[in-house]
Design a protein around this motif. Structure first.
Motif, PDB file in Angstrom:
ATOM      1  N   THR A  46       0.860  -1.178   0.000  1.00  0.00           N
ATOM      2  CA  THR A  46       0.000   0.000   0.000  1.00  0.00           C
ATOM      3  C   THR A  46       0.899   1.231   0.000  1.00  0.00           C
ATOM      4  OG1 THR A  46      -1.667  -1.190   1.264  1.00  0.00           O
ATOM      5  CG2 THR A  46      -1.832   1.209   1.236  1.00  0.00           C
ATOM      6  N   SER A  55      -7.235   8.917   0.866  1.00  0.00           N
ATOM      7  CA  SER A  55      -8.388   8.059   0.649  1.00  0.00           C
ATOM      8  C   SER A  55      -7.888   6.652   0.361  1.00  0.00           C
ATOM      9  CB  SER A  55      -9.212   8.577  -0.534  1.00  0.00           C
ATOM     10  OG  SER A  55     -10.278   7.691  -0.797  1.00  0.00           O
ATOM     11  N   TYR A  56      -7.987   5.802   1.369  1.00  0.00           N
ATOM     12  CA  TYR A  56      -7.618   4.413   1.184  1.00  0.00           C
ATOM     13  C   TYR A  56      -8.888   3.620   0.908  1.00  0.00           C
ATOM     14  CZ  TYR A  56      -2.979   5.487   2.936  1.00  0.00           C
ATOM     15  OH  TYR A  56      -1.717   5.992   3.087  1.00  0.00           O
ATOM     16  N   THR A  57      -8.951   3.001  -0.250  1.00  0.00           N
ATOM     17  CA  THR A  57     -10.153   2.276  -0.654  1.00  0.00           C
ATOM     18  C   THR A  57     -10.006   0.769  -0.483  1.00  0.00           C
ATOM     19  OG1 THR A  57      -9.356   2.210  -2.928  1.00  0.00           O
ATOM     20  CG2 THR A  57     -10.761   4.077  -2.309  1.00  0.00           C
ATOM     21  N   GLU A  58      -8.900   0.317   0.099  1.00  0.00           N
ATOM     22  CA  GLU A  58      -8.641  -1.117   0.228  1.00  0.00           C
ATOM     23  C   GLU A  58      -9.500  -1.782   1.297  1.00  0.00           C
ATOM     24  OE1 GLU A  58      -6.349   1.227   0.520  1.00  0.00           O
ATOM     25  OE2 GLU A  58      -4.907   0.959  -1.079  1.00  0.00           O
ATOM     26  N   GLY A  59     -10.093  -0.999   2.177  1.00  0.00           N
ATOM     27  CA  GLY A  59     -10.858  -1.583   3.270  1.00  0.00           C
ATOM     28  C   GLY A  59      -9.928  -2.372   4.181  1.00  0.00           C
ATOM     29  N   LEU A  60     -10.283  -3.621   4.452  1.00  0.00           N
ATOM     30  CA  LEU A  60      -9.443  -4.466   5.305  1.00  0.00           C
ATOM     31  C   LEU A  60      -8.325  -5.158   4.532  1.00  0.00           C
ATOM     32  CD1 LEU A  60     -12.117  -6.097   7.625  1.00  0.00           C
ATOM     33  CD2 LEU A  60     -10.542  -4.236   8.153  1.00  0.00           C
ATOM     34  N   ALA A  61      -8.271  -4.967   3.219  1.00  0.00           N
ATOM     35  CA  ALA A  61      -7.244  -5.623   2.397  1.00  0.00           C
ATOM     36  C   ALA A  61      -5.928  -4.867   2.446  1.00  0.00           C
ATOM     37  CB  ALA A  61      -7.738  -5.772   0.961  1.00  0.00           C
ATOM     38  N   ARG A  65      -3.403  -8.904   5.016  1.00  0.00           N
ATOM     39  CA  ARG A  65      -4.709  -9.269   4.436  1.00  0.00           C
ATOM     40  C   ARG A  65      -4.724  -9.011   2.930  1.00  0.00           C
ATOM     41  NH1 ARG A  65      -6.583  -6.487   9.233  1.00  0.00           N
ATOM     42  NH2 ARG A  65      -7.423  -7.992  10.695  1.00  0.00           N
ATOM     43  N   GLY A  66      -4.045  -7.965   2.510  1.00  0.00           N
ATOM     44  CA  GLY A  66      -3.984  -7.652   1.088  1.00  0.00           C
ATOM     45  C   GLY A  66      -3.057  -8.593   0.327  1.00  0.00           C
TER      46      GLY A  66
END
Length: 101
Positions: A46, A55-61, A65-66
């Protein structure tokens, strides 16, 4: 990619300098385990935010986790040592008469 060795000190505290000197002087084996997962490529990480608003749009990934089910360079807990360890009994223990633990 072309380094023969890497020295990384995670979570340093008041005894970090003494611990490092013990490793560099050969008093202890330079071994340890990674407290994180390192991705295989920079593009898999990331990216840091350079702006005032991110603005991080990865959520929990994020982080491990990603990287789930993807190749990584070094997984969480990876570690090496410059020695070999083995465990064995001096004398094999006999079962107890009562059969309990």
């Amino acid at each position: 990619e072309h380094a023969d060795a890497a020295l990384v000190l995670f979570l340093g505290g008041e005894a970090t300098g003494l611990a490092l000197s013990d490793v560099l002087s050969g008093h202890v084996s330079p071994s340890g385990r990674l407290p994180l997962t390192l991705p295989a490529a920079e593009a898999d990480a990331t990216p840091p935010c350079a702006g005032l608003s991110c603005s991080y749009t990865e959520g929990l990934a994020l982080a491990w986790r990603g990287l789930h089910k993807r190749p990584v360079a070094f997984p969480f807990g990876h570690g090496l040592s410059y020695t070999r360890f083995s465990y064995s009994w001096d004398t094999e223990p006999a079962p107890s008469a009562g059969g309990g633990a």
